[in-house]
Enzyme design. Structure first.
Site, PDB file in Angstrom:
ATOM      1  N   THR A  27      36.234 -27.763 -26.916  1.00  0.00           N
ATOM      2  CA  THR A  27      35.586 -28.602 -25.899  1.00  0.00           C
ATOM      3  C   THR A  27      35.539 -27.784 -24.616  1.00  0.00           C
ATOM      4  O   THR A  27      36.208 -26.749 -24.505  1.00  0.00           O
ATOM      5  CB  THR A  27      36.378 -29.901 -25.649  1.00  0.00           C
ATOM      6  OG1 THR A  27      37.679 -29.552 -25.133  1.00  0.00           O
ATOM      7  CG2 THR A  27      36.553 -30.710 -26.914  1.00  0.00           C
ATOM      8  N   ALA A  58      41.444 -27.641 -25.594  1.00  0.00           N
ATOM      9  CA  ALA A  58      41.273 -28.494 -24.417  1.00  0.00           C
ATOM     10  C   ALA A  58      41.318 -27.584 -23.186  1.00  0.00           C
ATOM     11  O   ALA A  58      42.301 -26.863 -22.991  1.00  0.00           O
ATOM     12  CB  ALA A  58      42.398 -29.520 -24.357  1.00  0.00           C
ATOM     13  N   ILE A  84      45.379 -24.622 -25.666  1.00  0.00           N
ATOM     14  CA  ILE A  84      44.979 -24.694 -24.257  1.00  0.00           C
ATOM     15  C   ILE A  84      43.927 -23.619 -23.989  1.00  0.00           C
ATOM     16  O   ILE A  84      44.111 -22.445 -24.302  1.00  0.00           O
ATOM     17  CB  ILE A  84      46.191 -24.501 -23.320  1.00  0.00           C
ATOM     18  CG1 ILE A  84      47.268 -25.570 -23.610  1.00  0.00           C
ATOM     19  CG2 ILE A  84      45.744 -24.544 -21.855  1.00  0.00           C
ATOM     20  CD1 ILE A  84      46.827 -27.010 -23.458  1.00  0.00           C
ATOM     21  N   LYS A  85      42.808 -24.066 -23.413  1.00  0.00           N
ATOM     22  CA  LYS A  85      41.709 -23.134 -23.130  1.00  0.00           C
ATOM     23  C   LYS A  85      41.719 -22.815 -21.633  1.00  0.00           C
ATOM     24  O   LYS A  85      41.748 -23.734 -20.804  1.00  0.00           O
ATOM     25  CB  LYS A  85      40.406 -23.822 -23.528  1.00  0.00           C
ATOM     26  CG  LYS A  85      39.212 -22.914 -23.724  1.00  0.00           C
ATOM     27  CD  LYS A  85      38.067 -23.787 -24.270  1.00  0.00           C
ATOM     28  CE  LYS A  85      36.813 -23.035 -24.465  1.00  0.00           C
ATOM     29  NZ  LYS A  85      35.682 -23.966 -24.733  1.00  0.00           N
ATOM     30  N   VAL A  86      41.732 -21.516 -21.339  1.00  0.00           N
ATOM     31  CA  VAL A  86      41.750 -21.099 -19.926  1.00  0.00           C
ATOM     32  C   VAL A  86      40.600 -20.130 -19.690  1.00  0.00           C
ATOM     33  O   VAL A  86      40.177 -19.422 -20.608  1.00  0.00           O
ATOM     34  CB  VAL A  86      43.088 -20.403 -19.539  1.00  0.00           C
ATOM     35  CG1 VAL A  86      44.269 -21.331 -19.750  1.00  0.00           C
ATOM     36  CG2 VAL A  86      43.283 -19.098 -20.302  1.00  0.00           C
TER      37      VAL A  86
END
Ligand code: G3P
Length: 219
Positions: A27, A58, A84-86
């Site tokens: 996402t 996310a 976790i998307k950074v």
């Protein structure tokens, strides 16, 4: 060879997940905005559709590492299948190192160069997301980028280099060429996944078989 869906539409994800062929979901803030829902609720709903060994990305959105980590905590407390998307920035990579050292999987997004992918590997990323379509929008070779990252990771002495997660996929040719270039995963808009099933000759073949089947004498 893994296929992720690139959407925040829970109903669409549910339908495709029933095939058993979807390994995860990505996402981003734009997709969350399109869903019109609270991102935490969306991630909870998506996460519940998948097993613990899937990956649901996310994305955190903040200027500082501290703020990103505080958002990340909310997400990774939902389930062990959350990634976790950074963004690939200095702050984003600090967060990547911090979370990766704690065993939390991180997907570093908005990758447009091999040097960014090298830093992601050093920061312990589980996934790197080169953006194929957006590379091409800007006169860069997205597929060439995947090929180069693959070569660098394969020649590196890093025990577990990040998995390459090809994103910004706009055509079925992108899917084929990304895998030929050595990507581990593609993340697809649902429309591209639908196209992957289709071929005119399959439809024509089915029509013919249906006609012939009607002529078969059933006992
Ligand atoms: O996964 C990233 C993707 O959502 C971006 O796609 O087509 O907006 O470049 P696009």
């Amino acid at each position: 060879m893994k296929i992720f869906l690139d959407t925040s539409d829970v109903e669409v994800i549910r339908q495709h997940s029933e095939t058993g062929m979807i390994d995860g979901v990505t996402t981003n803030p734009t997709l969350m905005m399109q869903s019109g829902r609270d991102p935490i609720d969306v991630i909870k709903d998506i996460s519940a559709l998948f097993s613990d060994d899937s990956s649901i990305s996310a994305e955190v959105v903040a200027d500082t590492a501290e703020e990103m980590i505080s958002q990340a905590k909310q997400y990774y407390s939902i389930s062990s299948n959350i990634t976790i998307k950074v963004p690939c920035t200095e702050e984003g990579l600090k967060v990547c190192k911090f979370l990766s050292d704690k065993g939390i999987p991180v997907n570093v997004t908005l990758i447009f160069s091999t040097t960014q992918a090298i830093l992601c590997a050093k920061a312990g990323a589980k996934y790197v997301s080169p953006f194929i379509g957006r590379c091409e929008d800007n006169g860069l070779s997205g597929i060439g980028l995947i090929e180069s990252i693959r070569t660098i990771y394969d020649r590196s002495n890093i025990g577990h280099p990040p998995e390459i997660l090809a994103a910004s996929i706009r055509t079925t040719d992108h899917v084929t060429n990304a895998f030929i270039a050595g990507t581990d995963i593609v993340t697809l808009p649902p429309s591209i996944l639908k196209e992957m099933y289709k071929h005119d000759l399959t439809d024509q073949g089915i029509d013919q078989f249906d006609k012939d089947w009607k002529k078969v004498n059933h006992k």
